[in-house]
Design an enzyme around this catalytic site. Structure first.
Site, PDB file in Angstrom:
ATOM      1  N   MET A  30      40.386  44.080  45.121  1.00  0.00           N
ATOM      2  CA  MET A  30      39.401  43.814  46.567  1.00  0.00           C
ATOM      3  C   MET A  30      39.272  42.153  46.053  1.00  0.00           C
ATOM      4  SD  MET A  30      36.280  45.825  46.515  1.00  0.00           S
ATOM      5  CE  MET A  30      35.242  46.557  45.222  1.00  0.00           C
ATOM      6  N   LEU A  33      40.562  37.630  41.963  1.00  0.00           N
ATOM      7  CA  LEU A  33      41.635  37.774  41.200  1.00  0.00           C
ATOM      8  C   LEU A  33      41.009  36.885  39.842  1.00  0.00           C
ATOM      9  CD1 LEU A  33      44.063  38.482  42.859  1.00  0.00           C
ATOM     10  CD2 LEU A  33      42.844  39.996  43.201  1.00  0.00           C
ATOM     11  N   HIS A  34      41.225  38.195  38.154  1.00  0.00           N
ATOM     12  CA  HIS A  34      41.093  37.370  37.592  1.00  0.00           C
ATOM     13  C   HIS A  34      42.348  37.876  37.256  1.00  0.00           C
ATOM     14  CE1 HIS A  34      39.503  40.931  36.338  1.00  0.00           C
ATOM     15  NE2 HIS A  34      38.865  40.669  37.503  1.00  0.00           N
ATOM     16  N   HIS A  37      43.260  40.746  36.755  1.00  0.00           N
ATOM     17  CA  HIS A  37      44.202  41.646  38.143  1.00  0.00           C
ATOM     18  C   HIS A  37      45.741  41.701  37.700  1.00  0.00           C
ATOM     19  CE1 HIS A  37      40.057  41.369  40.016  1.00  0.00           C
ATOM     20  NE2 HIS A  37      40.382  42.273  40.630  1.00  0.00           N
ATOM     21  N   GLN A  61      32.796  51.604  49.840  1.00  0.00           N
ATOM     22  CA  GLN A  61      32.863  52.100  48.438  1.00  0.00           C
ATOM     23  C   GLN A  61      31.539  51.271  47.768  1.00  0.00           C
ATOM     24  OE1 GLN A  61      36.395  50.620  47.662  1.00  0.00           O
ATOM     25  NE2 GLN A  61      35.333  49.683  45.577  1.00  0.00           N
ATOM     26  N   GLY A 149      42.970  49.312  36.904  1.00  0.00           N
ATOM     27  CA  GLY A 149      42.841  49.339  35.480  1.00  0.00           C
ATOM     28  C   GLY A 149      42.163  50.308  34.605  1.00  0.00           C
ATOM     29  N   ASP A 152      38.023  50.211  35.140  1.00  0.00           N
ATOM     30  CA  ASP A 152      37.118  51.270  36.024  1.00  0.00           C
ATOM     31  C   ASP A 152      37.489  52.962  35.435  1.00  0.00           C
ATOM     32  OD1 ASP A 152      35.509  49.539  37.317  1.00  0.00           O
ATOM     33  OD2 ASP A 152      37.785  48.538  37.667  1.00  0.00           O
ATOM     34  N   GLN A 155      36.972  55.595  38.194  1.00  0.00           N
ATOM     35  CA  GLN A 155      38.266  55.886  39.784  1.00  0.00           C
ATOM     36  C   GLN A 155      39.009  55.493  39.247  1.00  0.00           C
ATOM     37  OE1 GLN A 155      38.253  51.940  42.336  1.00  0.00           O
ATOM     38  NE2 GLN A 155      39.370  50.931  40.728  1.00  0.00           N
ATOM     39  N   SER A 188      35.176  41.034  39.050  1.00  0.00           N
ATOM     40  CA  SER A 188      34.561  40.159  39.223  1.00  0.00           C
ATOM     41  C   SER A 188      33.736  40.097  39.217  1.00  0.00           C
ATOM     42  CB  SER A 188      35.705  40.540  40.442  1.00  0.00           C
ATOM     43  OG  SER A 188      37.260  40.730  40.574  1.00  0.00           O
TER      44      SER A 188
HETATM   45  O1  PAF Z   1      38.965  48.643  41.820  1.00  0.00           O
HETATM   46  C1  PAF Z   1      38.644  48.173  43.547  1.00  0.00           C
HETATM   47  O2  PAF Z   1      39.369  47.352  43.401  1.00  0.00           O
HETATM   48  C2  PAF Z   1      38.379  49.161  44.111  1.00  0.00           C
HETATM   49  O3  PAF Z   1      38.062  49.913  43.695  1.00  0.00           O
HETATM   50  C3  PAF Z   1      40.045  49.620  44.589  1.00  0.00           C
HETATM   51  C4  PAF Z   1      40.437  50.988  43.883  1.00  0.00           C
HETATM   52  C5  PAF Z   1      40.652  47.985  45.205  1.00  0.00           C
HETATM   53  C6  PAF Z   1      39.802  50.414  46.016  1.00  0.00           C
HETATM   54  O4  PAF Z   1      38.896  49.427  47.028  1.00  0.00           O
END
Ligand code: PAF
Length: 282
Positions: A30, A33-34, A37, A61, A149, A152, A155, A188
């Site tokens: 999203m 970036l750090h 990422h 989301q 990563g 998360d 996720q 972030s």
């Molecule tokens: O982890 C994230 O940055 C977001 O949840 C992702 C996987 C890019 C989906 O929007």
């Protein structure tokens, strides 16, 4: 590095690379970036010939009272960072490009049960937004592998489950958590932590490590550990959201004889919600 704003544009570029026999790696983000990422991109670079990164602050989301509007958008500096680590294609679509029929009527992808707990309990609908957009991005980019990563953790588990259940031919790769000098997981959202809170914000990681030590030393009263962990976080002035000891794959509450465990935590600073986790192999 080439920049694409349209689905057709990125598709054509990736198709041409695939026709040339290239392996395609994908890192969905999203933006803002750090170093964490950039490590995902470096990992994709190791095994792939072409690396695609997407930057899309996915409204689907975010809950109504969450930070979608204020989420930092830093395309220029993100692009420079991506160029420096060897990203080949940057996909930066508009909302209309991803949701041409609007969000309300968008076909959704739902992974049941494991999305209702932990972060899913505090952020209803969040994972539905994630799985919907990630499956769309997978269909658009059609990578051989995609890197996410471990920070998360839930996720990652949900995306693995979706990929398996829907037979999506993408290999999901997990990248280690990148941490600041004191152990705070890079995020972030760390830029939202107030100056006075920052020196103590590593309490979440310190507490997770303490729980891990206790479990490794043989403690099996998980309820007691969770209660004490929450108290440690409160004592530093943060509000715990959850701290749970779970089975590493199913994310169900860990049983005393589980050997693969993950300890997951989330806490609220004044203007940010922070998450982190540690795994325990016994
Ligand atoms: O982890 C994230 O940055 C977001 O949840 C992702 C996987 C890019 C989906 O929007």
């Amino acid at each position: 590095m080439k920049l694409f704003h349209t689905v057709q544009g990125i598709r054509d570029a990736v198709s041409a690379s695939r026709r040339d026999g290239k392996r395609i790696g994908f890192v969905p983000t999203m933006g803002n970036l750090h170093e964490g990422h950039l490590q995902l991109v470096r990992l994709a670079r190791e095994t792939c010939d072409v690396v695609v990164v997407s930057i899309f602050v996915n409204p689907l989301q975010f809950g109504l009272n969450e930070d979608w509007e204020t989420y930092p958008r830093t395309l220029q500096s993100d692009a420079e960072k991506l160029e420096s680590v060897g990203c080949d294609y940057l996909f930066h679509p508009t909302e209309g490009e991803i949701y041409p029929n609007g969000m309300a009527d968008q076909t959704r992808v739902v992974v049941p049960t494991m999305t209702d707990i932990l972060c899913g309990a505090s952020r209803p609908g969040h994972f539905e937004g994630v799985t919907t957009v990630v499956s769309k991005l997978f269909h658009i980019v059609q990578p051989d592998e995609a890197v996410f990563g471990i920070k998360d953790y839930q996720q990652l588990a949900v995306i693995r489950r979706m990929t398996e259940d829907l037979c999506i031919p993408v290999e999901v790769i997990a990248a280690p958590i990148a941490r600041d000098h004191d152990g705070l997981a890079l995020s972030s959202r760390n830029s939202f932590i107030s100056e006075d809170e920052r020196p103590k914000a590593d309490v979440l990681y310190r507490t997770l490590c303490w729980v891990k030590e206790q479990i490794t030393a043989g403690e099996r009263d998980f309820m007691r550990l969770q209660d004490e962990a929450n108290q440690r976080i409160e004592a530093e002035g943060f509000r715990p959201d959850y701290l749970e000891i779970c089975h590493a794959k199913t994310l169900e509450p860990a049983a005393c004889d589980d050997t693969e465990i993950v300890v997951l935590g989330a806490m609220y600073a004044r203007n940010a919600r922070l998450i982190d986790n540690v795994t325990v192999s016994l």
